[in-house]
Design a protein around this motif. Structure first.
Motif, short mmCIF file in Angstrom:
data_model
loop_
_atom_site.label_atom_id
_atom_site.label_comp_id
_atom_site.label_asym_id
_atom_site.label_seq_id
_atom_site.Cartn_x
_atom_site.Cartn_y
_atom_site.Cartn_z
N ASP A 270 36.36 27.45 94.27
CA ASP A 270 36.93 26.49 93.32
C ASP A 270 36.73 26.94 91.88
N LEU A 271 35.58 27.58 91.62
CA LEU A 271 35.27 28.00 90.25
C LEU A 271 36.28 29.02 89.72
N THR A 272 36.90 29.77 90.62
CA THR A 272 37.83 30.82 90.17
C THR A 272 39.10 30.24 89.54
N THR A 273 39.35 28.95 89.78
CA THR A 273 40.56 28.32 89.22
C THR A 273 40.23 27.26 88.18
N MET A 274 38.95 27.11 87.84
CA MET A 274 38.54 26.09 86.88
C MET A 274 38.49 26.64 85.47
N ALA A 275 38.77 25.78 84.50
CA ALA A 275 38.67 26.16 83.09
C ALA A 275 37.20 26.27 82.69
N PRO A 276 36.88 27.13 81.71
CA PRO A 276 35.48 27.28 81.28
C PRO A 276 34.81 25.96 80.91
N HIS A 277 35.55 25.04 80.28
CA HIS A 277 34.97 23.76 79.90
C HIS A 277 34.55 22.98 81.13
N ASP A 278 35.39 22.99 82.18
CA ASP A 278 35.06 22.27 83.41
C ASP A 278 33.89 22.92 84.13
N ILE A 279 33.85 24.26 84.12
CA ILE A 279 32.72 24.97 84.75
C ILE A 279 31.42 24.58 84.04
N LYS A 280 31.46 24.57 82.72
CA LYS A 280 30.25 24.22 81.96
C LYS A 280 29.79 22.81 82.27
#
Length: 265
Positions: free
Chosen positions: A74-84
């Motif tokens: 899932d992380l491969t398609t998430m925006a950096p803000h969402d990952i953070k």
């Protein structure tokens, strides 16, 4: 205990709070839900007045084999803000709660303690390992870095050189080597891990809770501050502790040659 937990189980046995990772079919790999539950479990047990010690353990073969692969995908398609926000809200949230907990924390580690699992174990005050355990900060093999405190704690626990081998090469450290370099306090047979953990937690539960919290905070602060600042801070805290009921009880117990019964006040 709260029946809304799914990925972890939470129990209280006398003065000991027990948080168990409970996804053995997945190697106790962690997903955001697991970390959110760990955060809630820590909040509950930290606030529970009858709990003097918190023990972390896991069902099945492994303590924690890392992050859940579905979550990593899932992380491969998430925006950096969402990952953070995911990392800070759940993953770092759990690590911070464990590290900052004023009560004693103990990790009982069997099998794999990889990436997130290794970092959560590092956040505990004490680690006891089964003889089949190994610790691995293999984030770099995925092209990422340890974000939960290992980069800060490992050099201070095992020295810069050994920490570099763990975080820059992703080397695994087996139980006996982990004990030798100071990563764990002791190694026991797998079938003795639970019993030794309970006995050790029982010993910790009899330590004066106010003093434990103050000394633990000072130890952590000492990693980041100066000697002059520590002298000043510790003097103020010692003055408070000398006025506590725990100090009076401890003094009376020493003079009376008996076991103290600390109440945390």
């Amino acid at each position: 205990m709260d029946d809304t937990f799914e990925d972890v189980s939470v129990t209280i046995d006398g003065a000991i709070g027990i948080v168990a990772l409970n996804r053995p079919h997945k190697g106790n790999t962690l997903r955001p839900q697991t970390l959110a539950e760990l955060c809630r479990a820590m909040d509950m047990l930290t606030a529970a007045p009858q709990v003097r010690v918190i023990v972390f353990e896991a069902a099945g073969k492994h303590f924690c084999a890392g992050a859940d692969f579905a979550f990593l995908d899932d992380l491969t398609t998430m925006a950096p803000h969402d990952i953070k926000s995911q990392i800070y809200a759940h993953f770092q949230g759990a690590a911070k709660r464990i590290y900052r907990c004023p009560k004693p924390t103990v990790a009982l580690v069997q099998g794999a303690a990889v990436t997130v699992g290794c970092e959560l174990a590092l956040a505990c005050d004490f680690r006891i390992a089964a003889d089949d355990a190994f610790f691995q900060e293999s984030w770099i093999k995925l092209g990422i870095m340890p974000p939960l405190g290992g980069l800060f704690l490992l050099p201070r626990l095992v020295g810069l050189g050994r920490a570099a081998q763990m975080v820059l090469r992703g080397d695994a450290v087996k139980a006996n080597d982990a004990e030798r370099i100071g990563l764990v306090g002791e190694v026991v047979a797998m079938d003795e891990l639970a019993a030794r953990g309970r006995a050790f937690a029982g010993e910790l539960s009899r330590i004066a809770p106010l003093a434990y919290a103050a000394v633990k905070e000072a130890l952590h602060r000492g990693l980041e501050t100066t000697m002059d600042a520590e002298w000043s801070s510790n003097l103020s805290m010692q003055a408070l502790l000398l006025g506590s009921g725990d100090f009076r009880e401890g003094l009376a117990a020493v003079k009376g040659k008996r076991t103290p019964a600390f109440e945390g006040r």
